[in-house]
Design an enzyme around this catalytic site. Sequence first.
Site, PDB file in Angstrom:
ATOM      1  N   GLY A  44      -6.001  -2.157  -4.145  1.00  0.00           N
ATOM      2  CA  GLY A  44      -5.150  -1.303  -4.561  1.00  0.00           C
ATOM      3  C   GLY A  44      -3.510  -1.712  -4.702  1.00  0.00           C
ATOM      4  N   CYS A  46      -1.229  -1.559  -2.814  1.00  0.00           N
ATOM      5  CA  CYS A  46      -0.615  -2.413  -1.600  1.00  0.00           C
ATOM      6  C   CYS A  46      -0.872  -3.704  -1.736  1.00  0.00           C
ATOM      7  CB  CYS A  46      -1.377  -1.650  -0.568  1.00  0.00           C
ATOM      8  SG  CYS A  46      -0.785  -2.403   1.188  1.00  0.00           S
ATOM      9  N   ILE A 187      11.898   1.014  -1.407  1.00  0.00           N
ATOM     10  CA  ILE A 187      11.558   0.065  -2.397  1.00  0.00           C
ATOM     11  C   ILE A 187      12.449  -0.745  -3.098  1.00  0.00           C
ATOM     12  CG2 ILE A 187      10.007  -0.354  -4.400  1.00  0.00           C
ATOM     13  CD1 ILE A 187       7.953   1.886  -3.332  1.00  0.00           C
ATOM     14  N   GLY A 274      11.313   6.762  -6.230  1.00  0.00           N
ATOM     15  CA  GLY A 274      10.252   7.388  -5.821  1.00  0.00           C
ATOM     16  C   GLY A 274       9.013   7.179  -6.390  1.00  0.00           C
ATOM     17  N   ALA A 323       0.580   2.588   3.657  1.00  0.00           N
ATOM     18  CA  ALA A 323      -0.766   1.879   3.642  1.00  0.00           C
ATOM     19  C   ALA A 323      -1.447   2.442   4.865  1.00  0.00           C
ATOM     20  CB  ALA A 323      -0.529   0.729   3.446  1.00  0.00           C
ATOM     21  N   HIS A 447      10.685 -11.962  29.159  1.00  0.00           N
ATOM     22  CA  HIS A 447      12.170 -12.600  28.631  1.00  0.00           C
ATOM     23  C   HIS A 447      12.141 -13.760  28.204  1.00  0.00           C
ATOM     24  CE1 HIS A 447      16.489 -12.742  29.178  1.00  0.00           C
ATOM     25  NE2 HIS A 447      16.261 -13.971  29.850  1.00  0.00           N
TER      26      HIS A 447
HETATM   27  C1  LIG Z   1       6.765  -2.228  -4.121  1.00  0.00           C
HETATM   28  C2  LIG Z   1       5.961  -1.404  -2.901  1.00  0.00           C
HETATM   29  C3  LIG Z   1       5.862  -1.900  -1.536  1.00  0.00           C
HETATM   30  C4  LIG Z   1       5.419  -1.141  -0.725  1.00  0.00           C
HETATM   31  N1  LIG Z   1       5.378  -1.939   0.699  1.00  0.00           N
HETATM   32  C5  LIG Z   1       4.785  -1.062   1.471  1.00  0.00           C
HETATM   33  C6  LIG Z   1       4.872  -1.481   2.956  1.00  0.00           C
HETATM   34  O1  LIG Z   1       5.649  -2.496   3.335  1.00  0.00           O
HETATM   35  N2  LIG Z   1       4.100  -0.762   3.815  1.00  0.00           N
HETATM   36  C7  LIG Z   1       3.321   0.448   3.534  1.00  0.00           C
HETATM   37  O2  LIG Z   1       2.868   0.844   4.552  1.00  0.00           O
HETATM   38  N3  LIG Z   1       3.368   0.944   2.327  1.00  0.00           N
HETATM   39  C8  LIG Z   1       4.212   0.043   1.321  1.00  0.00           C
HETATM   40  N4  LIG Z   1       3.812   0.721  -0.032  1.00  0.00           N
HETATM   41  C9  LIG Z   1       3.155   1.830  -0.249  1.00  0.00           C
HETATM   42  C10 LIG Z   1       1.758   1.490  -0.044  1.00  0.00           C
HETATM   43  O3  LIG Z   1       1.479   0.511  -1.343  1.00  0.00           O
HETATM   44  C11 LIG Z   1       0.820   2.683  -0.397  1.00  0.00           C
HETATM   45  O4  LIG Z   1       1.158   3.774   0.466  1.00  0.00           O
HETATM   46  C12 LIG Z   1      -0.496   2.557  -0.323  1.00  0.00           C
HETATM   47  O5  LIG Z   1      -0.797   1.596  -1.111  1.00  0.00           O
HETATM   48  C13 LIG Z   1      -1.507   3.744  -0.559  1.00  0.00           C
HETATM   49  O6  LIG Z   1      -2.870   3.498  -0.428  1.00  0.00           O
HETATM   50  P1  LIG Z   1      -3.920   4.255  -1.099  1.00  0.00           P
HETATM   51  O7  LIG Z   1      -5.140   3.994  -0.632  1.00  0.00           O
HETATM   52  O8  LIG Z   1      -3.549   5.639  -1.119  1.00  0.00           O
HETATM   53  O9  LIG Z   1      -3.790   4.131  -2.576  1.00  0.00           O
HETATM   54  P2  LIG Z   1      -3.567   2.699  -3.546  1.00  0.00           P
HETATM   55  O10 LIG Z   1      -3.016   1.341  -2.810  1.00  0.00           O
HETATM   56  O11 LIG Z   1      -2.254   3.166  -4.404  1.00  0.00           O
HETATM   57  O12 LIG Z   1      -4.591   2.358  -4.456  1.00  0.00           O
HETATM   58  C14 LIG Z   1      -5.187   3.190  -5.432  1.00  0.00           C
HETATM   59  C15 LIG Z   1      -6.068   2.328  -6.357  1.00  0.00           C
HETATM   60  O13 LIG Z   1      -7.008   3.526  -7.010  1.00  0.00           O
HETATM   61  C16 LIG Z   1      -7.215   3.016  -8.232  1.00  0.00           C
HETATM   62  N5  LIG Z   1      -7.433   4.303  -9.129  1.00  0.00           N
HETATM   63  C17 LIG Z   1      -6.537   5.062  -9.464  1.00  0.00           C
HETATM   64  N6  LIG Z   1      -7.546   6.036 -10.097  1.00  0.00           N
HETATM   65  C18 LIG Z   1      -8.443   5.723 -10.237  1.00  0.00           C
HETATM   66  C19 LIG Z   1      -9.902   6.085 -10.965  1.00  0.00           C
HETATM   67  N7  LIG Z   1      -9.748   7.247 -11.339  1.00  0.00           N
HETATM   68  N8  LIG Z   1     -10.878   5.275 -10.898  1.00  0.00           N
HETATM   69  C20 LIG Z   1     -10.740   3.933 -10.091  1.00  0.00           C
HETATM   70  N9  LIG Z   1      -9.813   3.545  -9.581  1.00  0.00           N
HETATM   71  C21 LIG Z   1      -8.650   4.559  -9.559  1.00  0.00           C
HETATM   72  C22 LIG Z   1      -5.526   2.337  -8.549  1.00  0.00           C
HETATM   73  O14 LIG Z   1      -5.870   1.358  -9.768  1.00  0.00           O
HETATM   74  C23 LIG Z   1      -5.437   1.527  -7.293  1.00  0.00           C
HETATM   75  O15 LIG Z   1      -5.996   0.204  -7.142  1.00  0.00           O
HETATM   76  C24 LIG Z   1       4.501   0.081  -0.874  1.00  0.00           C
HETATM   77  C25 LIG Z   1       4.371   0.467  -2.317  1.00  0.00           C
HETATM   78  C26 LIG Z   1       5.009  -0.188  -3.233  1.00  0.00           C
HETATM   79  C27 LIG Z   1       5.180   0.236  -4.627  1.00  0.00           C
END
Ligand SMILES: Cc1cc2nc3c(=O)[nH]c(=O)nc-3n(C[C@H](O)[C@H](O)[C@H](O)COP(=O)(O)OP(=O)(O)OC[C@H]3O[C@@H](n4cnc5c(N)ncnc54)[C@H](O)[C@@H]3O)c2cc1C
Length: 474
Positions: A44, A46, A187, A274, A323, A447
Amino acid sequence: MADQTNTTQLAVVGGGPGGYAAAFLAADLGLKVALISEEVNPGGVCLYRGCIPSKALLHAARVLTESHEASRWGIEFQPPRIDIARLRAWKDEVVEKLTSGLGQLSKQRKVEYIRGRASLVDSHTLSIAGESAGERRMTFEHAILATGSLPVKLPGLPESPRIIDSTEALELSSVPKTLLVVGGGYIGLELGTFYAALGTQVTVVEMLDGLLPGADRDLVTPLAKQVEKIFGKVMLNTKVAEMKEDKGGIHVKFEGAGAEGEDQSFEKVLVSVGRKPNSAIPGLEATHVERDARGFIKVDPQRRTAEPTLYAIGDVAGEPLLAHKASHEGRTAVEAIHGRKVAFEPRAIPAVVFTDPEVAWCGLTEAQAANENRRVKVARFPWAASGRAVTLDRPDGVTKLILDPETERVLGVGVTGVGAGELIAEGVLAVEMGALASDITLSIHPHPTLSETVMEAAEVFFGQATDIFRPKRP
Ligand SMILES: Cc1cc2nc3c(=O)[nH]c(=O)nc-3n(C[C@H](O)[C@H](O)[C@H](O)COP(=O)(O)OP(=O)(O)OC[C@H]3O[C@@H](n4cnc5c(N)ncnc54)[C@H](O)[C@@H]3O)c2cc1C
């Protein structure tokens, strides 16, 4: 038109930390599971374009920064020579290693991973289009929607390859001489920290009066001081009024208290204002699933939507967009589907900002307590009094506990300093277990470590901490 149909007990749409955690647990519990996502392997946002590549690059940034800092300890390095192509390749290798590992774990668990894009036909059927899928239909007993989130775009910006979002910033196609970061959230600050370490002159513009809205101000102060040093400029209470592309880059007009009437040109502009839920899943309207005003899918404590066969987890199902929140929700949803009596009711979801210094907090914040008129006692331990922080030459930190003055229970924890992201785990455990301040003071901490700052903050609560002298009041 669909050319084949198969059935599964659980279909998970979206292979991020929410989706794959859910799929793996469901398979471990004996369910037949399909995991559908758009990338070659699970991971995803993340793993492919979020947490993991950004942290790999921030690790490289830290090494660069330390190579400069070492001159204070009598160690001089040659100015670093940065091979961007190699750095990019290393970051990609990290992503590849972890995502292919998830692919392996899917196979070992017999989770059917389908690379494709899913849409809903009805509350029991998906249509999947994509490379490994062709076009097919899949019926399911339950489905978990874990489609994540997307970057918010600012309206009215010119179309230009110089205006980038976090995904493009992580691709590391070049190192701009100047970079404007629009948005002082985590971010933007993390990516700004990385580019600044590489030599880019970074400017941050933030509409509000402080960086990292949501974090307690005393936690942000040490970071704000550092940021003033490493970034060219931080403009608070300031908005971008206009952006135009010209020969030299993006010409930006600012508006607000920090603007000082200046227009400026930047080689690149990173827009990080955001993220929004990716809930425009085709066919969702054919179900009873409801969305709130901001587009998040509405769920109950089991993460069930208004459509009994459909669950939603992770970024698409509400804040915080993190995540570890996604993966825990995924596990809750699967357990609920499996018939266990569960609810997603955490007392503490940690937030970590991987800047330099790091900022981390969990549970109740001081600002929240003030908003709720809740009486709390705050115990702070400054890192200048920590032996370990001094050996690291990083006394620019603070550890604080937010406690109930009557019960002495730890309600929240905040840490700013190097490694704060690791330290906050102790805070999460304390808040979740309802630890008392005395549980922390009586637990012997090793420590010299930064973890002692948590113990000594608890000592501060009782008015006597080994490394801080407080004269007795008459
Ligand atoms: C630059 C950046 C840095 C970050 N750093 C951190 C961090 O350090 N720590 C942290 O906890 N969080 C971090 N985050 C946030 C974190 O990435 C998200 O909170 C997390 O990935 C959410 O997970 P999720 O399972 O909801 O979905 P996601 O990881 O967003 O994955 C969703 C997946 O679903 C797929 N998808 C969407 N629609 C469809 C569909 N219709 N059919 C099939 N597949 C589909 C997408 O392609 C994607 O692969 C960061 C985000 C960014 C952008």
